[in-house]
Design a protein around this motif. Structure first.
Motif: not given
Length: 257
Positions: A80-85, A97-99, A165-175
Motif C-alpha cells: 500500500f502506497r500513499v500520494i504526497l506532494t 515542505e512535504v504535504s 501538478p499545479n505549479p503555483a502550489e506544487v513542486e513535485a508529486i511522489f508516493d
C-alpha cells in the motif's frame, strides 16, 4: 476486480468503512460537554483529542477547517502506497515542505470528502471520480491552528491517474509506502514543548528516483495515524502525544512553536 491487488484494495476499503474513532472515556465526555458549552471544540495539535478554545467573538481566534486526502493505492510489489506532494517554494506558508493533497474548506463544499478531493484535483490533477473515499480520521490541528480533517481514499486504478501538478502550489508529486510510517526506520525525533507539555515531532527521511524528501510534523502525524488504522497495529516507536489546552488569550495570529 479479479486481480490480487484489486482484491486487497477492496478488502481494505471494506475494513476502513467500519473504522470509528476511539470512544472517549467518561471523563473525556464530561470534559468535552463542558468545553462545548463554553464555546470550544475538540481538535488536535498533530495528535488526537486535544482541546482548543474557540471564541464567540469573530475578531478573536476561531480555527478554520481544512481537509487532506490520504490517497492509498497498490504498488507494483503489492504494498500500500500513499500520494504526497512537495509544496512550491514560492508559497507564503509551509513552502518547500512535504504535504498531503488538500486545503481549506470552501463554503460550497458539502463535506470534508468534497474538500479533500476538490483540492487534490486542483493541486495534482487527481480526478475525484477515480477515488473511493471511505472514511475520515480524527481532526488534527496545524501549528497555525488550522483544524485539518484527514480523508482516506482508495485509488484502484493508479494508471488512470495522470499527475499534473499545479505549479503555483506544487513542486513535485511522489508516493511512499504507507507502512514506513509505523516502522522505526529512517526516522528521528525532536522534543518540543507547548504550555508545559512535552511532545515529540517525528521526521521521516525518504528517497525515491534519486530525490530526497523529509516528511515531518502534521503530515507525519496524519500518516502515522493512517498507517496504524490501515495495518491495525501501533507504531514500533513511542509517539508521545500529550493533550493540549490553549490559553484564554489565543488569537488568530498565534503559532505553535
Amino acid at each position: 476486480m479479479d486481480s490480487y491487488g484489486s482484491q486487497r484494495l477492496v478488502a481494505l476499503a471494506q475494513q476502513l468503512r467500519f473504522y470509528k474513532p476511539p470512544s472517549p472515556s467518561p471523563d473525556e465526555i464530561e470534559e468535552q460537554n463542558i468545553e462545548e458549552s463554553a464555546g470550544k471544540v475538540v481538535s488536535q495539535v498533530g495528535f488526537q483529542e486535544s482541546a482548543t478554545s474557540i471564541f464567540k467573538d469573530p475578531e478573536r481566534f476561531r480555527p478554520k477547517r481544512a481537509a487532506v486526502l490520504v490517497c492509498i493505492f497498490e504498488g507494483d510489489a503489492g504494498e500500500f502506497r500513499v500520494i504526497l506532494t512537495k509544496r512550491s517554494s514560492r508559497l507564503s506558508s509551509h513552502s518547500g515542505e512535504v504535504s498531503l493533497p488538500g486545503g481549506k474548506a470552501d463554503e460550497r463544499d458539502k463535506d470534508d470528502f468534497e474538500t479533500a478531493t476538490r483540492e487534490a484535483k486542483e493541486e495534482i490533477g487527481l480526478d475525484p471520480s477515480l477515488v473511493d473515499v471511505v472514511t475520515v480520521l480524527e481532526p488534527f490541528l496545524s501549528k497555525h491552528l488550522l483544524r485539518v480533517i484527514p480523508v482516506i481514499g482508495i485509488l484502484s486504478n493508479k494508471k488512470a491517474f495522470k499527475p499534473t501538478p499545479n505549479p503555483a502550489e506544487v513542486e513535485a508529486i511522489f508516493d511512499a509506502p504507507l507502512e514506513m510510517f509505523i516502522k522505526d526506520e529512517n526516522r528521528r525525533v525532536e522534543e518540543s514543548e507547548w504550555m508545559g507539555e512535552k511532545y515529540l515531532i517525528h521526521f521521516f527521511d525518504y528517497e525515491t528516483e534519486n530525490k530526497k524528501y523529509l516528511i515531518w510534523g502534521l503530515t507525519a502525524g496524519v500518516l502515522i495515524k493512517a498507517a496504524t488504522v490501515v495495518f491495525q497495529r501501533p507504531p514500533a516507536f513511542m509517539e508521545q502525544n500529550p493533550r493540549f489546552k490553549f490559553p484564554e488569550g489565543a488569537n488568530k495570529d498565534m503559532v505553535m512553536r
